[in-house]
Design a protein around this motif. Structure first.
Motif, PDB file in Angstrom:
ATOM      1  N   GLN A  27       0.800  -1.215   0.000  1.00  0.00           N
ATOM      2  CA  GLN A  27       0.000   0.000   0.000  1.00  0.00           C
ATOM      3  C   GLN A  27       0.842   1.278   0.000  1.00  0.00           C
ATOM      4  OE1 GLN A  27      -0.604  -2.724   1.867  1.00  0.00           O
ATOM      5  NE2 GLN A  27      -2.220  -3.311   0.457  1.00  0.00           N
ATOM      6  N   VAL A  28       2.098   1.189   0.436  1.00  0.00           N
ATOM      7  CA  VAL A  28       2.946   2.387   0.468  1.00  0.00           C
ATOM      8  C   VAL A  28       3.949   2.393  -0.683  1.00  0.00           C
ATOM      9  CG1 VAL A  28       2.724   2.617   2.956  1.00  0.00           C
ATOM     10  CG2 VAL A  28       4.641   1.291   2.036  1.00  0.00           C
ATOM     11  N   ARG A  29       3.723   1.520  -1.669  1.00  0.00           N
ATOM     12  CA  ARG A  29       4.702   1.382  -2.743  1.00  0.00           C
ATOM     13  C   ARG A  29       4.155   1.820  -4.100  1.00  0.00           C
ATOM     14  NH1 ARG A  29       5.808  -3.773  -3.715  1.00  0.00           N
ATOM     15  NH2 ARG A  29       7.677  -3.162  -4.862  1.00  0.00           N
ATOM     16  N   GLY A  30       3.345   2.861  -4.083  1.00  0.00           N
ATOM     17  CA  GLY A  30       2.875   3.377  -5.357  1.00  0.00           C
ATOM     18  C   GLY A  30       1.422   3.762  -5.310  1.00  0.00           C
ATOM     19  N   PRO A  31       0.971   4.564  -6.276  1.00  0.00           N
ATOM     20  CA  PRO A  31      -0.424   5.019  -6.296  1.00  0.00           C
ATOM     21  C   PRO A  31      -1.390   3.863  -6.528  1.00  0.00           C
ATOM     22  CG  PRO A  31       0.675   5.549  -8.364  1.00  0.00           C
ATOM     23  CD  PRO A  31       1.735   5.038  -7.441  1.00  0.00           C
ATOM     24  N   ALA A  32      -2.582   4.009  -5.983  1.00  0.00           N
ATOM     25  CA  ALA A  32      -3.591   2.954  -6.111  1.00  0.00           C
ATOM     26  C   ALA A  32      -4.439   3.175  -7.361  1.00  0.00           C
ATOM     27  CB  ALA A  32      -4.470   2.917  -4.860  1.00  0.00           C
ATOM     28  N   SER A  33      -3.795   3.117  -8.515  1.00  0.00           N
ATOM     29  CA  SER A  33      -4.519   3.299  -9.772  1.00  0.00           C
ATOM     30  C   SER A  33      -5.205   1.998 -10.158  1.00  0.00           C
ATOM     31  CB  SER A  33      -3.551   3.732 -10.874  1.00  0.00           C
ATOM     32  OG  SER A  33      -2.542   2.753 -11.065  1.00  0.00           O
ATOM     33  N   GLY A  34      -6.178   2.102 -11.068  1.00  0.00           N
ATOM     34  CA  GLY A  34      -6.848   0.916 -11.590  1.00  0.00           C
ATOM     35  C   GLY A  34      -8.187   0.609 -10.974  1.00  0.00           C
ATOM     36  N   GLY A  35      -8.608   1.378  -9.949  1.00  0.00           N
ATOM     37  CA  GLY A  35      -9.909   1.159  -9.337  1.00  0.00           C
ATOM     38  C   GLY A  35     -11.046   1.588 -10.251  1.00  0.00           C
ATOM     39  N   ALA A  36     -12.262   1.279  -9.835  1.00  0.00           N
ATOM     40  CA  ALA A  36     -13.423   1.525 -10.697  1.00  0.00           C
ATOM     41  C   ALA A  36     -13.640   3.005 -10.985  1.00  0.00           C
ATOM     42  CB  ALA A  36     -14.676   0.928 -10.058  1.00  0.00           C
ATOM     43  N   LEU A  37     -13.227   3.895 -10.082  1.00  0.00           N
ATOM     44  CA  LEU A  37     -13.427   5.325 -10.284  1.00  0.00           C
ATOM     45  C   LEU A  37     -12.164   6.043 -10.760  1.00  0.00           C
ATOM     46  CD1 LEU A  37     -15.704   6.223  -7.232  1.00  0.00           C
ATOM     47  CD2 LEU A  37     -16.347   5.524  -9.543  1.00  0.00           C
ATOM     48  N   ASP A  38     -11.138   5.294 -11.086  1.00  0.00           N
ATOM     49  CA  ASP A  38      -9.919   5.884 -11.630  1.00  0.00           C
ATOM     50  C   ASP A  38     -10.245   6.519 -12.984  1.00  0.00           C
ATOM     51  OD1 ASP A  38      -7.422   6.366 -12.859  1.00  0.00           O
ATOM     52  OD2 ASP A  38      -6.473   4.765 -11.728  1.00  0.00           O
ATOM     53  N   PRO A  39      -9.883   7.784 -13.204  1.00  0.00           N
ATOM     54  CA  PRO A  39     -10.177   8.429 -14.484  1.00  0.00           C
ATOM     55  C   PRO A  39      -9.595   7.701 -15.688  1.00  0.00           C
ATOM     56  CG  PRO A  39      -9.449  10.040 -12.870  1.00  0.00           C
ATOM     57  CD  PRO A  39      -9.217   8.698 -12.258  1.00  0.00           C
ATOM     58  N   LYS A  40      -8.547   6.908 -15.463  1.00  0.00           N
ATOM     59  CA  LYS A  40      -7.907   6.198 -16.579  1.00  0.00           C
ATOM     60  C   LYS A  40      -8.697   4.954 -16.993  1.00  0.00           C
ATOM     61  CE  LYS A  40      -3.247   7.657 -15.224  1.00  0.00           C
ATOM     62  NZ  LYS A  40      -1.900   7.180 -14.795  1.00  0.00           N
ATOM     63  N   VAL A  41      -9.619   4.518 -16.138  1.00  0.00           N
ATOM     64  CA  VAL A  41     -10.402   3.329 -16.455  1.00  0.00           C
ATOM     65  C   VAL A  41     -11.463   3.698 -17.484  1.00  0.00           C
ATOM     66  CG1 VAL A  41     -11.964   1.585 -15.554  1.00  0.00           C
ATOM     67  CG2 VAL A  41     -10.016   2.322 -14.197  1.00  0.00           C
ATOM     68  N   THR A  42     -11.410   3.049 -18.621  1.00  0.00           N
ATOM     69  CA  THR A  42     -12.333   3.376 -19.697  1.00  0.00           C
ATOM     70  C   THR A  42     -13.616   2.557 -19.592  1.00  0.00           C
ATOM     71  OG1 THR A  42     -11.299   1.708 -21.110  1.00  0.00           O
ATOM     72  CG2 THR A  42     -10.444   3.941 -21.265  1.00  0.00           C
TER      73      THR A  42
END
Length: 284
Positions: A263-278
Motif C-alpha cells: 500500500q505504500v509502494r505506489g499510487p492505487a490506480s486501476g480502481g473503478a473510479l480511476d479516471p484512466k479506467v475506460t
C-alpha cells in the motif's frame, strides 16, 4: 441437530477448507487451464503464510465472529429474521441469498472507493491465478470485511446455521472460482447460470482495468448479470490473458513482506473510479 452442527464449527470450517484446497490443487495438476508462469513454491508458501497472518490477527482483534454473533442475535431478538416467524428453511435460504448479495456489494465498494481499492489491489497483484489467489487478502482488508459482515449479521439476524453454511460455501467457492482448472465448456456454461466459475472470475483478475472492475461475484453469478457488472470473454482468450496489476510485475512482489507493505509502494490506480479506467468494451 443444529446445535451439534454449530458446536463443531472450527472442525467443519478447517475440514472444508483443507478438503477443497487439496481437491483444487490436485485438479490444477491434472487438468490446468493455463500454463503456470511462476513456481508454486514461491506463490503457495507466501499466499498461505498470509492466510496464517490474517487468521491470527482476526482472532486477536475480534472477540466474536459471525456465527457467534448470529447466536447472540437470536437470543436477544436482534435483526430482521429474529422478529418474524418464518419456516427455518425459508430463513436459512433467504439469509444465505442476502449474505451473498452483501458480499457482492462490498466487493464493488472495495473497487470503487480509492482508499479501499488501495487495500484490495493486493488480492489482484498475484501474477498467476489459482486456488490460493482466492485466499490472498491484506490483513487490514480482512478486518474491515469482518466488521462489515458482523454489521450485516446484526441487521439481518440470520439463523446461525445459515451463517456457518454460507461461510463454508463462500470459502469453498472462492478457491473454486480462482482455481486454474479446465472445465469442459458445456459444464462451464451450465454452472455459470448459477455460480461463479473460474472462467467468469478470471476476467476479474485481468490486468485490463475495464475487466478488473467487472464480474464481482464470488458465489452466485446472478448479481453481475442483474446489476450490469458482467463482462463476457471468449474461451480462446483465457490462455493468453495477462493477470495482475500493472504496478507490481516482479516475482519479488509476491513475497509476504512485499505484500504487507504494498500500500505504500505506489499510487492505487486501476480502481473503478480511476479516471484512466475506460468504459467496458466487448472482448473479441
Amino acid at each position: 441437530m443444529f446445535e451439534a452442527f454449530l458446536s463443531a464449527e472450527p472442525i467443519i470450517r478447517l475440514t472444508a477448507f483443507l478438503g477443497v484446497l487439496v481437491a483444487m490443487a490436485l485438479w490444477e495438476v491434472a487438468a490446468p487451464r493455463r500454463r503456470r508462469e511462476i513456481s508454486r513454491v514461491i506463490r503457495w508458501s507466501n499466499n498461505l503464510a498470509l492466510v496464517a497472518v490474517d487468521t491470527i490477527i482476526l482472532r486477536l482483534s475480534f472477540p466474536i465472529v459471525a456465527v457467534g454473533l448470529a447466536v447472540m442475535a437470536e437470543e436477544r431478538g436482534w435483526g430482521f429474521f429474529n422478529n418474524f416467524a418464518l419456516p427455518v428453511w425459508v430463513a436459512i435460504a433467504a439469509s444465505m441469498l442476502l449474505l451473498d448479495l452483501a458480499i457482492y456489494l462490498q466487493h464493488v465498494m472495495f473497487h470503487a472507493v480509492p482508499g479501499l481499492w488501495w487495500l484490495h489491489r493486493m488480492h489482484h497483484a498475484d501474477l498467476d491465478f489459482d486456488a490460493t489467489t482466492g485466499l490472498r487478502f491484506h490483513p487490514i482488508e480482512i478486518l474491515i470485511l469482518m466488521g462489515i459482515k458482523l454489521a450485516v449479521v446484526a441487521a439481518l439476524g440470520p439463523p446461525a446455521v445459515a451463517v456457518l453454511l454460507f461461510e463454508v460455501v463462500l470459502n469453498a467457492t472462492a478457491m473454486f472460482n480462482h482455481a486454474n482448472i479446465n472445465l469442459p465448456r458445456p459444464v462451464d456454461q451450465i454452472l455459470g447460470l448459477f455460480v461463479v466459475t473460474p472462467n467468469m472470475h478470471r476476467v476479474h483478475h485481468s490486468v485490463a482495468p475495464r475487466e478488473t472492475n467487472s464480474n464481482y461475484g464470488f458465489n452466485l453469478s446472478w448479481w453481475d448479470h442483474l446489476l450490469g457488472t458482467y463482462v463476457a470473454q471468449h474461451a480462446k482468450v483465457h490462455e493468453g490473458m495477462e493477470t495482475g496489476i500493472e504496478q507490481f510485475r516482479t516475482r519479488r512482489d509476491l513475497w509476504l513482506d512485499r505484500m504487507l507493505i504494498q500500500q505504500v509502494r505506489g499510487p492505487a490506480s486501476g480502481g473503478a473510479l480511476d479516471p484512466k479506467v475506460t468504459t467496458k468494451e466487448p472482448v473479441d
